[in-house]
Design an enzyme around this catalytic site. Structure first.
Site, PDB file in Angstrom:
ATOM      1  N   LYS A 188      34.494  89.088  11.159  1.00  0.00           N
ATOM      2  CA  LYS A 188      35.943  89.340  11.256  1.00  0.00           C
ATOM      3  C   LYS A 188      36.616  89.247   9.896  1.00  0.00           C
ATOM      4  CE  LYS A 188      38.928  85.878  12.500  1.00  0.00           C
ATOM      5  NZ  LYS A 188      40.101  85.715  11.635  1.00  0.00           N
ATOM      6  N   ASN A 189      36.361  88.157   9.175  1.00  0.00           N
ATOM      7  CA  ASN A 189      37.127  87.934   7.944  1.00  0.00           C
ATOM      8  C   ASN A 189      36.694  88.855   6.797  1.00  0.00           C
ATOM      9  OD1 ASN A 189      38.726  86.153   9.265  1.00  0.00           O
ATOM     10  ND2 ASN A 189      37.752  84.301   8.462  1.00  0.00           N
TER      11      ASN A 189
ATOM     12  N   ARG B  49      47.621  87.160  10.047  1.00  0.00           N
ATOM     13  CA  ARG B  49      47.619  86.590   8.712  1.00  0.00           C
ATOM     14  C   ARG B  49      47.047  87.565   7.674  1.00  0.00           C
ATOM     15  NH1 ARG B  49      49.573  82.884   5.177  1.00  0.00           N
ATOM     16  NH2 ARG B  49      48.025  82.438   3.598  1.00  0.00           N
TER      17      ARG B  49
ATOM     18  N   CYS C 279      46.957  82.334  12.924  1.00  0.00           N
ATOM     19  CA  CYS C 279      46.785  81.022  13.544  1.00  0.00           C
ATOM     20  C   CYS C 279      47.727  80.013  12.911  1.00  0.00           C
ATOM     21  CB  CYS C 279      45.341  80.546  13.363  1.00  0.00           C
ATOM     22  SG  CYS C 279      44.210  81.274  14.550  1.00  0.00           S
TER      23      CYS C 279
ATOM     24  N   ARG D 160      51.180  77.939   5.585  1.00  0.00           N
ATOM     25  CA  ARG D 160      50.182  78.878   5.038  1.00  0.00           C
ATOM     26  C   ARG D 160      50.829  79.622   3.875  1.00  0.00           C
ATOM     27  NH1 ARG D 160      46.277  81.250   9.623  1.00  0.00           N
ATOM     28  NH2 ARG D 160      45.038  81.558   7.767  1.00  0.00           N
ATOM     29  N   PRO D 161      50.892  78.962   2.716  1.00  0.00           N
ATOM     30  CA  PRO D 161      51.595  79.563   1.580  1.00  0.00           C
ATOM     31  C   PRO D 161      50.831  80.734   0.977  1.00  0.00           C
ATOM     32  CG  PRO D 161      50.517  77.520   0.915  1.00  0.00           C
ATOM     33  CD  PRO D 161      50.251  77.678   2.380  1.00  0.00           C
ATOM     34  N   ILE D 162      51.562  81.586   0.217  1.00  0.00           N
ATOM     35  CA  ILE D 162      50.865  82.654  -0.520  1.00  0.00           C
ATOM     36  C   ILE D 162      51.240  82.599  -2.008  1.00  0.00           C
ATOM     37  CG2 ILE D 162      50.532  84.212   1.457  1.00  0.00           C
ATOM     38  CD1 ILE D 162      52.885  85.883   0.311  1.00  0.00           C
ATOM     39  N   ASP D 163      51.620  81.396  -2.452  1.00  0.00           N
ATOM     40  CA  ASP D 163      52.031  81.259  -3.855  1.00  0.00           C
ATOM     41  C   ASP D 163      50.929  81.682  -4.827  1.00  0.00           C
ATOM     42  OD1 ASP D 163      51.013  78.711  -2.614  1.00  0.00           O
ATOM     43  OD2 ASP D 163      50.881  78.137  -4.722  1.00  0.00           O
ATOM     44  N   GLN D 164      49.662  81.421  -4.479  1.00  0.00           N
ATOM     45  CA  GLN D 164      48.567  81.773  -5.398  1.00  0.00           C
ATOM     46  C   GLN D 164      48.336  83.287  -5.439  1.00  0.00           C
ATOM     47  OE1 GLN D 164      47.107  79.404  -7.463  1.00  0.00           O
ATOM     48  NE2 GLN D 164      48.821  78.264  -6.577  1.00  0.00           N
TER      49      GLN D 164
ATOM     50  N   ASP E 265      36.545  76.684   9.636  1.00  0.00           N
ATOM     51  CA  ASP E 265      36.575  77.510  10.851  1.00  0.00           C
ATOM     52  C   ASP E 265      35.506  77.096  11.861  1.00  0.00           C
ATOM     53  OD1 ASP E 265      38.678  78.836   9.722  1.00  0.00           O
ATOM     54  OD2 ASP E 265      37.516  80.576   9.070  1.00  0.00           O
TER      55      ASP E 265
ATOM     56  N   ARG F  74      41.158  87.492  19.770  1.00  0.00           N
ATOM     57  CA  ARG F  74      41.470  87.954  18.414  1.00  0.00           C
ATOM     58  C   ARG F  74      40.228  87.982  17.537  1.00  0.00           C
ATOM     59  NH1 ARG F  74      44.844  84.100  15.630  1.00  0.00           N
ATOM     60  NH2 ARG F  74      43.786  85.183  13.969  1.00  0.00           N
TER      61      ARG F  74
HETATM   62  N1  EPU Z   1      46.739  77.831  -0.161  1.00  0.00           N
HETATM   63  C1  EPU Z   1      47.763  77.577  -1.047  1.00  0.00           C
HETATM   64  N2  EPU Z   1      48.383  78.639  -1.672  1.00  0.00           N
HETATM   65  C2  EPU Z   1      48.012  79.919  -1.422  1.00  0.00           C
HETATM   66  C3  EPU Z   1      46.969  80.179  -0.516  1.00  0.00           C
HETATM   67  C4  EPU Z   1      46.339  79.114   0.106  1.00  0.00           C
HETATM   68  O1  EPU Z   1      48.128  76.425  -1.280  1.00  0.00           O
HETATM   69  O2  EPU Z   1      48.614  80.830  -2.009  1.00  0.00           O
HETATM   70  C5  EPU Z   1      46.048  76.704   0.499  1.00  0.00           C
HETATM   71  C6  EPU Z   1      46.230  76.718   2.021  1.00  0.00           C
HETATM   72  O3  EPU Z   1      47.419  76.074   2.413  1.00  0.00           O
HETATM   73  C7  EPU Z   1      44.971  76.017   2.483  1.00  0.00           C
HETATM   74  C8  EPU Z   1      43.914  76.397   1.446  1.00  0.00           C
HETATM   75  O4  EPU Z   1      44.653  76.870   0.299  1.00  0.00           O
HETATM   76  O5  EPU Z   1      45.159  74.635   2.450  1.00  0.00           O
HETATM   77  C9  EPU Z   1      42.939  77.475   1.856  1.00  0.00           C
HETATM   78  O6  EPU Z   1      43.629  78.637   2.284  1.00  0.00           O
HETATM   79  P1  EPU Z   1      43.019  80.106   2.141  1.00  0.00           P
HETATM   80  O7  EPU Z   1      43.964  80.929   1.366  1.00  0.00           O
HETATM   81  O8  EPU Z   1      41.602  80.018   1.687  1.00  0.00           O
HETATM   82  O9  EPU Z   1      43.043  80.604   3.660  1.00  0.00           O
HETATM   83  P2  EPU Z   1      43.381  82.053   4.198  1.00  0.00           P
HETATM   84  O10 EPU Z   1      42.918  83.077   3.236  1.00  0.00           O
HETATM   85  O11 EPU Z   1      44.760  82.096   4.706  1.00  0.00           O
HETATM   86  C10 EPU Z   1      41.042  82.395   5.310  1.00  0.00           C
HETATM   87  C11 EPU Z   1      40.535  82.719   6.682  1.00  0.00           C
HETATM   88  C12 EPU Z   1      40.761  81.527   7.599  1.00  0.00           C
HETATM   89  C13 EPU Z   1      40.060  80.305   7.016  1.00  0.00           C
HETATM   90  C14 EPU Z   1      40.491  80.054   5.568  1.00  0.00           C
HETATM   91  C15 EPU Z   1      39.709  78.956   4.866  1.00  0.00           C
HETATM   92  C16 EPU Z   1      40.840  85.090   6.822  1.00  0.00           C
HETATM   93  C17 EPU Z   1      41.589  86.229   7.415  1.00  0.00           C
HETATM   94  N3  EPU Z   1      41.239  83.878   7.198  1.00  0.00           N
HETATM   95  O12 EPU Z   1      42.432  82.116   5.471  1.00  0.00           O
HETATM   96  O13 EPU Z   1      40.109  81.880   8.806  1.00  0.00           O
HETATM   97  O14 EPU Z   1      40.373  79.151   7.771  1.00  0.00           O
HETATM   98  O15 EPU Z   1      40.331  81.278   4.799  1.00  0.00           O
HETATM   99  O16 EPU Z   1      38.353  79.259   4.874  1.00  0.00           O
HETATM  100  O17 EPU Z   1      39.894  85.279   6.074  1.00  0.00           O
HETATM  101  C18 EPU Z   1      39.753  81.938  11.134  1.00  0.00           C
HETATM  102  O18 EPU Z   1      38.963  82.877  10.966  1.00  0.00           O
HETATM  103  O19 EPU Z   1      39.847  81.290  12.209  1.00  0.00           O
HETATM  104  C19 EPU Z   1      40.625  81.543  10.041  1.00  0.00           C
HETATM  105  C20 EPU Z   1      41.745  80.881  10.229  1.00  0.00           C
END
Ligand code: EPU
Length: 426
Positions: free
Chosen positions: A22-23, A93, A117, A122-126, A305, A397
């Protein structure tokens, strides 16, 4: 209302084929936008999140043809506007990957703030920091994020936290930028490597994916390609846990066992027998599982996950286990649901203390999110009596044909439709 009903106690036995990841799929589909030709993507899981992403591309003007259940052919060359549909995008997301892909293609993008979820902020600052290094400015107007660059140019990005999403988005924005981009402290998940392989199959120059440092030399054009998505690491881990929970004997086909190492290591610690082959694993267990401690980490650590699924196993293991959720702030919301089944678990912030009980009991529960739903299924398969799981759209999903696959392994599981009111949450 749609529910999953499980009569627990059957040992899972037989073979199950693991679907595409999926991811990886939700990153590769938006990446198709960058192509100047037709892309044929194989081994795509037929699940809601992926179908939603395909719909978003279609609404943006791409022609999307389903060749068969797991193959899509996408021609993105008719996408002319860098704007994604608000209502569809808000539902998931991964739709934030449209930002990077559209920015990479058109030097600008307008995408709604993403959903998905709910387990904490769930920030996107990075992601935005990376876009900024490449020369893009951003603003939020009416629930939409706008990013725009006069001229996208490669740069040096250091991620303050290891983020899958930020790594994906920066890769997407950088592949056609002028010059070289370096992402340091990059995520190393198998789906990052799969995205890099897909981009390279279109003619991109991405190196180092799977390590902390990814280097991207921007190219002018990306061609169409045929690409097969890797098997889903978390779906595989979920069936491994389900086999272990029921004292079963299951062969998982279409897996990359290297991707399962951290899950395999923990299950072995719990006493589960696992044999690894080229593209399958054999999971067997008898008797009670042993306790163990688990801390979630970015890859190659134990995946967040899989945290709910392993906690469902530990809930009925012999002894006390500590589960430390080190990635997300609030990923223990499902524990109240496990408690309805007799689990003895206390949560303090990001730590759960799990006192293994002799046996879980069936109960009416909810799937509070995707992996929480998988945990409920695992708990229910091993429990005594009947479990009714509500809110199963979360499970749909991310897991292709989960009910049918478990039926194929001998589980007493089905979907029913009822008019009953919802169960109350704790
Ligand atoms: N974070 C920040 N700033 C950012 C982005 C992330 O502080 O700009 C923090 C988050 O708050 C969190 C950590 O970094 O504490 C990791 O977040 P990440 O960005 O890696 O997560 P994501 O990309 O939103 C993906 C998967 C999630 C999985 C996480 C961690 C996808 C679509 N989603 O989410 O998968 O939990 O990586 O491995 O790839 C799932 O499949 O059930 C799922 C939720």
């Amino acid at each position: 209302m749609k529910k999953i009903v499980i009569n627990g106690g059957n040992k899972l036995q037989g073979k199950v084929r693991i679907s595409g990841a999926k991811n990886a799929a939700v990153a590769i589909l938006p990446a198709v936008i960058l192509s100047d030709g037709v892309c044929r993507i194989e081994n795509i899981p037929n699940i809601m999140d992926v179908n939603l992403m395909a719909n978003i591309l279609h609404q943006m003007g791409a022609s999307v043809n389903r060749i068969n259940k797991t193959t899509l052919e996408i021609d993105p060359t008719h996408i002319t506007k860098p704007v994604a549909n608000y209502e569809l995008v808000r539902k998931m997301r991964a739709s934030c990957y449209l930002l990077g892909a559209l920015l990479g293609k058109f030097s600008q993008a307008e995408v709604a703030l993403p959903g998905g979820c709910n387990f904490g902020v769930r920030p996107i600052d990075q992601h935005l920091k990376g876009f900024g290094v490449l020369g893009a400015e951003h603003s939020v107007v009416g629930g939409m994020i706008h990013v725009r660059a006069q001229h996208l140019t490669g740069g040096h990005v250091y991620l303050d936290v290891v983020s899958v999403g930020a790594t994906v988005n920066i890769m997407l924005a950088a592949v056609k930028a002028d010059g070289k981009t370096v992402i340091e402290n990059a995520a190393k998940e198998p789906h990052i490597v799969d995205l890099a392989n897909f981009l390279n199959s279109m003619g991109a120059d991405v190196r180092g994916a799977g390590t902390d440092v990814i280097k991207i030399n921007g190219v002018k054009h990306l061609n169409g390609t045929t690409y097969s998505i890797i098997p889903d690491q978390i779906e595989a881990g979920t069936y491994m846990a389900a086999a272990a929970a029921t004292g079963g004997d299951v062969v998982l086909q279409n897996v990359i066992s290297k991707h399962l190492e951290s899950i395999t290591a923990k299950l072995r610690e719990m006493g589960v027998e696992i044999e690894e082959y080229d593209d399958c694993v054999h999971v067997r267990h008898q008797g009670r599982l042993r306790r163990c401690n688990v801390k979630t980490m970015p890859h190659p650590g134990f995946p967040t996950d899989m945290q709910p699924q392993i906690t469902a196993l530990l809930a009925a293991a012999d002894g006390t286990s500590i589960v430390n959720e080190a990635v997300w702030d609030h990923r223990f919301r499902y524990i109240d649901e496990l408690k309805r089944m007799g689990a003895d678990i206390s949560v303090d912030g990001k730590i759960a203390v799990v006192q293994g009980v002799e046996r879980l009991n069936g109960a009416p529960v909810k799937a509070t999110d995707l992996r929480a739903g998988a945990a409920m299924i695992i708990a229910a398969l091993s429990a005594e009596g009947t479990t009714y799981i509500e809110d199963i759209e979360h499970i749909e999903r991310g897991y292709e044909d989960i009910v049918e696959k478990l039926q194929g392994l001998g589980a007493d599981i089905k979907v029913i439709y009822t008019e009953e009111p919802s169960v109350q949450t704790a």
